[in-house]
Motif scaffolding. Structure first.
Motif, short mmCIF file in Angstrom:
data_model
loop_
_atom_site.label_atom_id
_atom_site.label_comp_id
_atom_site.label_asym_id
_atom_site.label_seq_id
_atom_site.Cartn_x
_atom_site.Cartn_y
_atom_site.Cartn_z
N LEU A 115 -6.69 5.24 0.68
CA LEU A 115 -5.44 4.75 1.24
C LEU A 115 -4.92 5.71 2.31
O LEU A 115 -4.47 5.26 3.39
CB LEU A 115 -4.41 4.56 0.13
CG LEU A 115 -3.03 4.01 0.55
CD1 LEU A 115 -2.47 3.08 -0.54
CD2 LEU A 115 -2.02 5.12 0.82
N PHE A 116 -4.99 7.00 2.05
CA PHE A 116 -4.51 7.97 3.04
C PHE A 116 -5.36 7.95 4.30
O PHE A 116 -4.84 8.07 5.41
CB PHE A 116 -4.48 9.37 2.43
CG PHE A 116 -3.33 9.59 1.49
CD1 PHE A 116 -2.03 9.34 1.89
CD2 PHE A 116 -3.55 10.04 0.19
CE1 PHE A 116 -0.95 9.53 1.02
CE2 PHE A 116 -2.48 10.25 -0.68
CZ PHE A 116 -1.19 9.98 -0.26
N ARG A 118 -8.20 -3.49 8.31
CA ARG A 118 -7.59 -2.28 7.76
C ARG A 118 -6.38 -2.62 6.88
O ARG A 118 -6.23 -2.10 5.77
CB ARG A 118 -7.17 -1.35 8.90
CG ARG A 118 -6.69 0.01 8.45
CD ARG A 118 -6.44 0.94 9.62
NE ARG A 118 -5.39 0.48 10.51
CZ ARG A 118 -5.58 -0.06 11.71
NH1 ARG A 118 -6.82 -0.24 12.15
NH2 ARG A 118 -4.58 -0.45 12.46
N HIS A 119 -5.53 -3.52 7.38
CA HIS A 119 -4.33 -3.87 6.62
C HIS A 119 -4.67 -4.67 5.37
O HIS A 119 -3.98 -4.55 4.35
CB HIS A 119 -3.37 -4.65 7.51
CG HIS A 119 -2.66 -3.77 8.50
ND1 HIS A 119 -1.58 -4.20 9.25
CD2 HIS A 119 -2.87 -2.48 8.87
CE1 HIS A 119 -1.16 -3.22 10.03
NE2 HIS A 119 -1.94 -2.17 9.82
N HIS A 153 -4.83 -4.45 -0.59
CA HIS A 153 -5.61 -4.45 -1.84
C HIS A 153 -5.38 -3.15 -2.61
O HIS A 153 -5.16 -3.18 -3.84
CB HIS A 153 -7.09 -4.63 -1.52
CG HIS A 153 -7.99 -4.39 -2.70
ND1 HIS A 153 -8.12 -5.30 -3.73
CD2 HIS A 153 -8.79 -3.32 -3.00
CE1 HIS A 153 -8.96 -4.80 -4.63
NE2 HIS A 153 -9.39 -3.62 -4.21
N LEU A 154 -5.41 -2.02 -1.92
CA LEU A 154 -5.21 -0.74 -2.57
C LEU A 154 -3.79 -0.59 -3.11
O LEU A 154 -3.58 -0.03 -4.19
CB LEU A 154 -5.51 0.40 -1.59
CG LEU A 154 -6.99 0.62 -1.26
CD1 LEU A 154 -7.15 1.59 -0.09
CD2 LEU A 154 -7.74 1.14 -2.49
N ASN A 155 -2.82 -1.09 -2.37
CA ASN A 155 -1.44 -1.03 -2.86
C ASN A 155 -1.29 -1.82 -4.16
O ASN A 155 -0.62 -1.37 -5.09
CB ASN A 155 -0.48 -1.56 -1.81
CG ASN A 155 0.95 -1.59 -2.31
OD1 ASN A 155 1.58 -0.57 -2.53
ND2 ASN A 155 1.47 -2.81 -2.52
N ILE A 181 3.25 -2.77 6.21
CA ILE A 181 1.88 -3.29 6.19
C ILE A 181 1.63 -4.18 4.97
O ILE A 181 1.06 -5.27 5.08
CB ILE A 181 0.87 -2.13 6.20
CG1 ILE A 181 0.98 -1.34 7.50
CG2 ILE A 181 -0.57 -2.64 5.99
CD1 ILE A 181 0.19 -0.04 7.50
N VAL A 182 2.06 -3.73 3.81
CA VAL A 182 1.66 -4.41 2.57
C VAL A 182 2.60 -5.55 2.18
O VAL A 182 2.24 -6.37 1.34
CB VAL A 182 1.54 -3.41 1.40
CG1 VAL A 182 0.52 -2.33 1.74
CG2 VAL A 182 2.87 -2.79 1.06
N TYR A 183 3.80 -5.61 2.75
CA TYR A 183 4.72 -6.69 2.44
C TYR A 183 4.88 -7.61 3.65
O TYR A 183 4.99 -7.14 4.78
CB TYR A 183 6.11 -6.15 2.07
CG TYR A 183 6.17 -5.39 0.78
CD1 TYR A 183 5.68 -5.95 -0.40
CD2 TYR A 183 6.72 -4.13 0.73
CE1 TYR A 183 5.74 -5.25 -1.59
CE2 TYR A 183 6.80 -3.41 -0.46
CZ TYR A 183 6.30 -3.99 -1.62
OH TYR A 183 6.36 -3.29 -2.80
#
Length: 383
Positions: free
Chosen positions: A210-211, A237-238, A243-245, A343-345
């Motif tokens: 993630l980092f 990438r996003h 997925h990782l979040n 990015i994730v929302y």
């Protein structure tokens, strides 16, 4: 200058002490070797602390380069001595000798824009220093695989006639943008909370991934180079970040980090040095000011025994710069978190999440009570 620590031992003793620090130091049950190990640490602290005067001189020059010499730039500067735990880890993981470590004293500039960041680098390359540049490393053009970005200059202190006792000291100057600093801060803060040395690439592979992905996102925003092994395409990438979040519950974890530690600014007035201590048990941050360099280094060395505190001895131009220069010691990862949330929302959910976070922060300002951190146990690695 007599107020500053000087090295009181023989240079050849540094290498021997470094060899002992790099391994497991076992104290016999009868404590017959206890005094020996005390002497090892006395020498180690003395060598580390003897870098504080060259560090101050190079930090002053850095501040001048930011604010006065030639074009005036916008940013803040700071300096710090390297933690003994970090020194031991570095010695244990590499072939570097103790007297060869180049960042026992470190200075940093955090610039408000990429343009100012580049102009500051140009100033040094054009000769805006009285010290010798031993190494010039560009992690903006060539990010580390971990995602670390920035620019490092290793400076060899050039003493005046009355400063010869401090010769041969090397000080690392780190130049960063705000985004680069926010990324590095988040890596250190998550590592502290998870008790994993993520700064050195050790820890949960999903967090490390993630980092790396987030670093590429920051790099593209700054027209920099992508991190090796990460997609340059925004959609791919996003998608991986989302997925990782979902897997790590990363945003929630980061938001709780922002609220986990309580900092009550009890120290008032100005000082030359500030000892910042994280109390892991009580989830508190304490700051102590010092004006005498010897007292400051002694306080720093004493704070590193026992393992309860994570400490840094810092120099900033004014106390207001402390939290911005060392946000990882105040668990402030808000800039990184806000960027990840965009990015994730989706837009609507991000606005809701942002409003909720603002509500939590407003509540905290009105109350000194801590949030329920029982959730944190599930994020701690098993020992």
């Amino acid at each position: 200058m007599s107020d500053y620590p000087k090295f009181d031992y023989l240079r050849k003793q540094i290498v021997r002490v470094g060899e002992e620090l790099s391994g497991k130091m076992l104290v016999a049950e009868d404590h017959s070797n206890l005094e020996h190990y005390r002497e090892v640490f006395r020498i180690a602290y003395n060598w580390r602390n003897s870098h504080i005067y060259p560090m101050r001189r190079i930090h002053h020059e850095l501040s001048v380069n930011v604010r006065q010499r030639g074009v005036k730039l916008t940013g803040i500067t700071s300096a710090r001595l390297k933690r003994m735990q970090s020194i031991r880890e570095k010695l244990g993981e590499s072939t570097t000798k103790f007297d060869q470590i180049q960042d026992l004293g470190g200075c940093r500039a955090i610039m408000d824009s990429v343009d100012d960041y580049r102009q500051l680098i140009a100033k040094y390359r054009e000769g805006a220093t009285v010290h010798r540049i031993r190494n010039d490393t560009d992690y903006f053009a060539n990010p580390r695989p971990s995602g670390y970005r920035g620019h490092h200059l290793v400076m060899e202190f050039q003493p005046l006639v009355n400063e010869q006792q401090h010769r041969d000291r090397r000080i690392e100057v780190q130049l960063r943008t705000g985004l680069q600093h926010a990324w590095a801060t988040a890596v250190e803060a998550v590592g502290i909370m998870r008790r994993e040395n993520m700064k050195r690439g050790n820890g949960d592979p999903d967090w490390l991934r993630l980092f790396a992905l987030m670093s590429t996102d920051f790099a593209i925003e700054e027209d920099g180079a992508a991190v090796p092994g990460t997609p340059e395409g925004k959609r791919e990438r996003h998608q991986e970040l989302r997925h990782l979040n979902a897997k790590l519950n990363a945003v929630v974890f980061l938001e709780n980090i922002n609220q986990a530690f309580h900092y009550a600014p009890k120290y008032k007035g100005s000082a030359k040095f500030y000892l910042v201590q994280i109390d892991r048990d009580r989830k508190e941050v304490h700051v102590t000011g010092y004006n005498q360099p010897i007292n400051a280094t002694e306080g720093f060395s004493a704070s590193e025994t026992g393992g309860r505190f994570i400490s840094v001895l810092a120099e900033v131009n004014k106390i207001e710069d402390l939290t911005r220069a060392f946000p990882n010691y105040f668990m402030d990862v808000q800039m990184f978190t806000d960027h990840l949330k965009t990015i994730v929302y989706p837009d609507r959910l991000h606005r809701v999440a942002r409003q909720a976070a603002q509500s939590v922060r407003a509540t905290k300002k009105k109350s000194s009570s801590f949030l329920d951190l029982s959730w944190l146990k599930s994020y701690m690695p098993q020992r």
